[in-house]
Design a protein around this motif. Structure first.
Motif, mmCIF file in Angstrom:
data_model
loop_
_atom_site.group_PDB
_atom_site.id
_atom_site.type_symbol
_atom_site.label_atom_id
_atom_site.label_comp_id
_atom_site.label_asym_id
_atom_site.label_seq_id
_atom_site.Cartn_x
_atom_site.Cartn_y
_atom_site.Cartn_z
ATOM 1 N N ASP A 56 -1.449 13.459 5.633
ATOM 2 C CA ASP A 56 -1.669 13.749 6.934
ATOM 3 C C ASP A 56 -2.050 12.543 7.823
ATOM 4 O O ASP A 56 -2.152 11.500 6.953
ATOM 5 C CB ASP A 56 -3.058 14.465 7.075
ATOM 6 N N ARG A 57 -1.996 12.503 8.909
ATOM 7 C CA ARG A 57 -1.691 11.130 9.692
ATOM 8 C C ARG A 57 -3.172 10.298 9.682
ATOM 9 O O ARG A 57 -3.153 9.309 9.475
ATOM 10 C CB ARG A 57 -1.565 11.397 11.186
ATOM 11 N N GLU A 58 -4.332 11.154 9.728
ATOM 12 C CA GLU A 58 -5.510 10.640 9.563
ATOM 13 C C GLU A 58 -5.485 9.818 8.395
ATOM 14 O O GLU A 58 -6.307 8.868 8.104
ATOM 15 C CB GLU A 58 -6.625 11.555 9.815
ATOM 16 N N TRP A 113 0.627 5.934 0.015
ATOM 17 C CA TRP A 113 -0.273 7.056 -0.118
ATOM 18 C C TRP A 113 -0.210 7.470 -1.468
ATOM 19 O O TRP A 113 0.906 7.724 -2.123
ATOM 20 C CB TRP A 113 0.581 7.972 0.780
ATOM 21 N N HIS A 123 -3.782 2.940 5.212
ATOM 22 C CA HIS A 123 -3.149 1.815 5.595
ATOM 23 C C HIS A 123 -4.162 0.572 6.166
ATOM 24 O O HIS A 123 -4.095 -0.425 5.952
ATOM 25 C CB HIS A 123 -2.397 2.314 7.019
ATOM 26 N N ARG A 124 -5.300 1.323 6.754
ATOM 27 C CA ARG A 124 -6.350 0.155 7.065
ATOM 28 C C ARG A 124 -6.919 -0.290 5.822
ATOM 29 O O ARG A 124 -7.569 -1.533 5.900
ATOM 30 C CB ARG A 124 -7.719 0.907 7.965
ATOM 31 N N TRP A 140 0.958 -1.195 0.018
ATOM 32 C CA TRP A 140 -0.019 0.128 0.043
ATOM 33 C C TRP A 140 0.811 1.152 -0.068
ATOM 34 O O TRP A 140 2.070 1.187 0.405
ATOM 35 C CB TRP A 140 -0.929 0.109 1.273
ATOM 36 N N GLU A 198 -4.565 -3.019 4.911
ATOM 37 C CA GLU A 198 -4.818 -4.232 5.696
ATOM 38 C C GLU A 198 -6.181 -4.978 5.578
ATOM 39 O O GLU A 198 -6.159 -6.376 5.583
ATOM 40 C CB GLU A 198 -4.908 -3.689 7.285
ATOM 41 N N VAL A 217 -3.314 9.075 6.278
ATOM 42 C CA VAL A 217 -2.585 7.784 5.931
ATOM 43 C C VAL A 217 -3.010 6.650 6.779
ATOM 44 O O VAL A 217 -3.055 5.508 6.354
ATOM 45 C CB VAL A 217 -0.966 8.304 6.523
ATOM 46 N N ALA A 218 -3.714 6.877 8.029
ATOM 47 C CA ALA A 218 -4.177 5.742 8.757
ATOM 48 C C ALA A 218 -5.361 5.029 7.909
ATOM 49 O O ALA A 218 -5.499 3.934 8.053
ATOM 50 C CB ALA A 218 -4.773 6.318 10.030
ATOM 51 N N ILE A 219 -6.147 5.723 7.412
ATOM 52 C CA ILE A 219 -7.085 5.233 6.394
ATOM 53 C C ILE A 219 -7.006 4.463 5.358
ATOM 54 O O ILE A 219 -7.213 3.369 5.275
ATOM 55 C CB ILE A 219 -7.970 6.287 6.132
ATOM 56 N N THR A 266 4.981 -1.169 3.013
ATOM 57 C CA THR A 266 4.658 0.056 2.234
ATOM 58 C C THR A 266 5.600 0.449 0.895
ATOM 59 O O THR A 266 6.621 -0.113 1.061
ATOM 60 C CB THR A 266 4.793 1.270 3.219
#
Length: 281
Positions: free
Chosen positions: A48-50, A40, A56-57, A38, A60, A52-54, A85
């Motif tokens: 932004d962190r949020e 970005w 990443h999930r 995966w 997953e 990137v977290a989305i 990544t």
């Protein structure tokens, strides 16, 4: 520990690859590693962190779908997962050193773009790479390219093993109508077709003979064709479930570059193609 590696991204092409890889792991009694890469998808300045977290999930979740499908297909196979990544080709190559086989999906013939994973991974991998294009036929046939090179010897080893594991027939094809295919670079052979057939036919039979002894139950045949290796193998691939070739044959090619025949098969063959690197030792 050795294992079978497969790339999965949720597409129909990667699902076909997963199904092929599960069967390989089952037959070889090896664990299966399902890989998803995966990254970005926007310029770094927009990160932004949020967000990137989305992403990443999402990666997953896609990977977990692949693992669940693999477990459903073959409950007895040990399935592992690896999320990385970056680009998919790098993720697969990073898992490759201990692999018996890397399996990836592919676009239909004529739709494989330059720089695609299906072309980059086979050119760089130190282990065989299966590029899955279609499901296995009931009456399986393995076609393997022979040209007297060390690369072809590695292809024969893999092809005979695959035919034995799956109970498929095998056809060894030598397209000898090309200067680089002449044994010892003897271009005078092209002035006498009978002599060319005799000399190249002997190369073909010598190359196949040891594998007939090692795999006596494999129903194998040889085919000497007075056409270029590319033309001979593409024609044979029309009837094949799997075509196996060395990454580089007798021609001189740059490192990390596929030979012309291997490249043509990956782009145009209608069946699954396995590219085998030159055997060492």
């Amino acid at each position: 520990m050795t294992h079978v590696v497969v790339g999965y991204d949720g597409t129909s092409e990667s699902e076909r690859a997963l199904r092929w890889a599960v069967e390989e792991a089952r037959l070889r009694r090896e664990p299966l590693t399902v890989v998803h890469a995966w990254q970005w998808p926007y310029p770094i300045r927009s990160m932004d962190r949020e967000g990137v977290a989305i992403v990443h999930r999402m990666g997953e979740h896609t990977l977990d779908q692949g693992v669940a499908l693999a477990n459903d297909l073959a409950p007895g196979v040990k399935v592992r997962k690896h999320l990385e990544t970056g680009g998919p080709h790098a993720a697969l190559l990073n898992q490759g050193p201990d692999a018996e086989l890397i399996v990836i999906g592919s676009h239909p013939p004529e739709e494989t773009p330059v720089g695609s994973t299906a072309l980059r991974v086979p050119a760089r991998a130190a282990v065989p790479v299966a590029v899955v294009r279609s499901s296995a036929a009931r009456d399986g046939l393995v076609v393997v390219g022979v040209d007297g090179s060390l690369g072809a010897d590695g292809a024969l080893a893999f092809a005979f093993e695959e035919a034995a594991l799956r109970g498929w027939r095998l056809r060894a094809v030598y397209g000898c109508w090309e200067p680089g295919a002449a044994p010892g670079g003897d271009l005078s052979l092209f002035d006498d077709e009978d002599k060319l057939r005799h000399v190249c036919g002997a190369v073909l039979e010598r190359a196949v003979a040891p594998w007939l002894v090692k795999y006596p139950l494999v129903q194998a045949a040889t085919s000497l064709v007075l056409r270029s290796p590319r033309e001979a193998l593409l024609e044979a691939a029309e009837d094949a479930t799997l075509t196996v070739v060395g990454a580089r044959g007798t021609g001189a090619v740059k490192p990390l570059t596929l030979g012309a025949t291997s490249d043509a098969l990956l782009k145009h063959a209608p069946c699954t193609v396995t590219i085998v690197p030159q055997r060492v030792g």
